[in-house]
Design an enzyme around this catalytic site. Sequence first.
Site, PDB file in Angstrom:
ATOM      1  N   VAL B  81     -13.180  -4.022  -1.571  1.00  0.00           N
ATOM      2  CA  VAL B  81     -14.773  -3.567  -0.607  1.00  0.00           C
ATOM      3  C   VAL B  81     -15.201  -1.944  -0.313  1.00  0.00           C
ATOM      4  CG1 VAL B  81     -14.643  -3.563   1.910  1.00  0.00           C
ATOM      5  CG2 VAL B  81     -13.038  -5.536   0.894  1.00  0.00           C
ATOM      6  N   GLU B 172      13.807  10.715  -2.335  1.00  0.00           N
ATOM      7  CA  GLU B 172      13.624   9.690  -3.083  1.00  0.00           C
ATOM      8  C   GLU B 172      13.507  10.100  -4.271  1.00  0.00           C
ATOM      9  OE1 GLU B 172      14.084   5.787  -0.930  1.00  0.00           O
ATOM     10  OE2 GLU B 172      12.904   5.464  -0.830  1.00  0.00           O
TER      11      GLU B 172
END
Lengths: 423, 423
Positions: B81, B172
């Site tokens: 887009v 993480e």
Amino acid sequence: MNGKTTPRVAIVGAGFGGLTAARALARAPARITVIDRKNHHTFQPLLYQVATAGLSPSEIAAPIRSILRGRDNVEVLLGEVTGFDLARRLVETPEQKIPYDYLVVAAGASHAYFGHDDWEPYAPALKTLEDATSIRRRILLSFERAERESDETLRRAWLTFVIVGGGATGVELAGAIAELAYVTLPDEFRHIDTRKARVLLIEAGPRILPTFTPDLSAYAHTALERLGVEIQLGLPVSECSAQGVVFGEQRLAAKVILWAAGVRASPAAAWLGAPADGAGRIQVKTDLTAPGRSDIFVIGDTATNDAWHGKPVPGIAPAAKQQGVHVADTIKRRLAGDDSPRPFRYRHSGNLATIGRRAAVIDFGWFKVRGYIAWWIWGLAHIYFLIGVRNRLSVALSWLWIYLTGTRSACLITQGPQRSEPR
Amino acid sequence: MNGKTTPRVAIVGAGFGGLTAARALARAPARITVIDRKNHHTFQPLLYQVATAGLSPSEIAAPIRSILRGRDNVEVLLGEVTGFDLARRLVETPEQKIPYDYLVVAAGASHAYFGHDDWEPYAPALKTLEDATSIRRRILLSFERAERESDETLRRAWLTFVIVGGGATGVELAGAIAELAYVTLPDEFRHIDTRKARVLLIEAGPRILPTFTPDLSAYAHTALERLGVEIQLGLPVSECSAQGVVFGEQRLAAKVILWAAGVRASPAAAWLGAPADGAGRIQVKTDLTAPGRSDIFVIGDTATNDAWHGKPVPGIAPAAKQQGVHVADTIKRRLAGDDSPRPFRYRHSGNLATIGRRAAVIDFGWFKVRGYIAWWIWGLAHIYFLIGVRNRLSVALSWLWIYLTGTRSACLITQGPQRSEPR
């Protein structure tokens, strides 16, 4: 070798041949260095399934370090071999030179375009994981482009898939693309009917699967046609371009052309200054040493020899592995002081090829089988020969899933646009 | 809308928000078009595991067409887009313009370097599958380079991993890299001891995991340190380059720097001509419509609103999904003739973060848990929320394998060299 330092064995390439040799040498009184430009071994017989979105790259590859981790006398080096210094016995990479007392060249092969290397961008071939994901990208993008194309002629070109070469790889690719178009994808598009896609397999010779017996070839031919693949025999391809292919008098608009028509050995012959055959393979002596070089062994797709009852050994995984074992044995015997040459003899276990999701042909010589049963044997054999329990479990799960549901989990388009991708 | 043609809904982005909206609208009397520049939905919470070789890309991604295949009123378009034509109600892509009566903007976010976009090549961030495989490549190549490096200073730089940002992604990543270096890889190298690798997490604020309660932050801090991660608090990074990082007065040589410090919304604000906050997010009205545009909804990381008891809704998957459902409900009510606005209310279910292979922190508000039990809850929750039974099975198998054997199956270096890769 002098008696003071541990002898060194350099192995170039961690394909089936090199890896088998390294494993067989793991307990030998020598230091082994395995050099490969990739960090992983690739299970090439299943590459076509990565290219056609059935499997993920990690399911058919395993890190070389991880495969060889328990072997303390084996070290792994990620590097691109650029040549050998034969006088000083060194393997050369841009970063360092690795000394050897024995050298095993198992550097594999890449594609051959028979003097038309300019076709490569338009008709990519399948040798590495990167080739496979980039072919997958081409195939899946082609459906996407067809979906948003309003011009009917162009749309047909986006939905025309041509595979050049009717050997096992070509047959397996054609079957898998047909299943993708006719079974997996039809419900996923709104503006195109993927069942109208055209999958064409072009073989210059008189039949597909020429290394199989004529009746198995004929069966595979019928089975492929039943899947929806068109087969064109007896006409060589005379042009590949962004527009499509030309074969015989025909010009066919096709946006995806895949090359499965020929291989060419690694440049090892040039590195060794050894004579090579038309495909770049070194004609080795019966004990698999290079001509005039008793400390250098050449195996797998890089070499050719007539150890199959006087016929050339085929370029398949079991042949490379047998040669790896033979070379490791020879080196171990020499390390123990036994220099007598022992000729390699190839034991052919058979030819296998699969045709889509429910059929295969198997020729074990003493035992020929085709169809559904053959497909199960093919599948179990490939799972058995995969390296690592983890990959076996994972491939078994993926196949079970495709078999039961018909959906392919690996339909991912990743990476940015590649050079010469169709537009 | 006139009564003759079916109303059209365009959804930009198939992340958690867009996909949820599309599914919820599947039986509505409207034609839905989902536009995304990727052909797959990515389960972003597990991207860090792809980057650290625990999972494969296909395990945490699913083709958008395949997810939406059964919904006949939904079509999927692969396209980038580039803007909106608000007057004529069109979504613009380079290839075509898609008309809409209702527009749902769920275009996500990318990384923010706080005015230092020149750092990006040296400190890549993690938003897409391509980012993940390219970070994996960097991490694994760094060990390879260290293995063949003879200069001690350079070798230390190759074995120094810096993660910038102490939120869930940074924590993480740091934990997983520590496990890779200290648990998975030590037996695989001969010249380096991967246990001596340095993993440094740099957080500008006073504690890691700032969205968690202070006691869970403190627990995560201790658990990470126990894994071997060094944590540097209170100092912002003032430079990232090919040589390493500068924070406070310190200059640290590091070849791998990963950016987990900030996000920036997609350019949707510019496309809509709407005012945006510092992170580029559009401040939407209480019913999630863009200011002055009752036919345009903006959700997920592209938007910001104060629907969490007056506080901003966090940029996490459950929030995007709840907004997707709300918008689909609003559109369905409007299609049925009910135009009354109904405010969105965010229900917070909790924060989760994992620290390596055996610990996690979970804050459900009414229920806080940490350590081993939390790790199991974290794992089961993530498997549950993955899209597709196939991916759930596959991730469960991979985790079970890593848990039982400590080996990571996805240690593959693929693709060619990337722009600005360390040398």
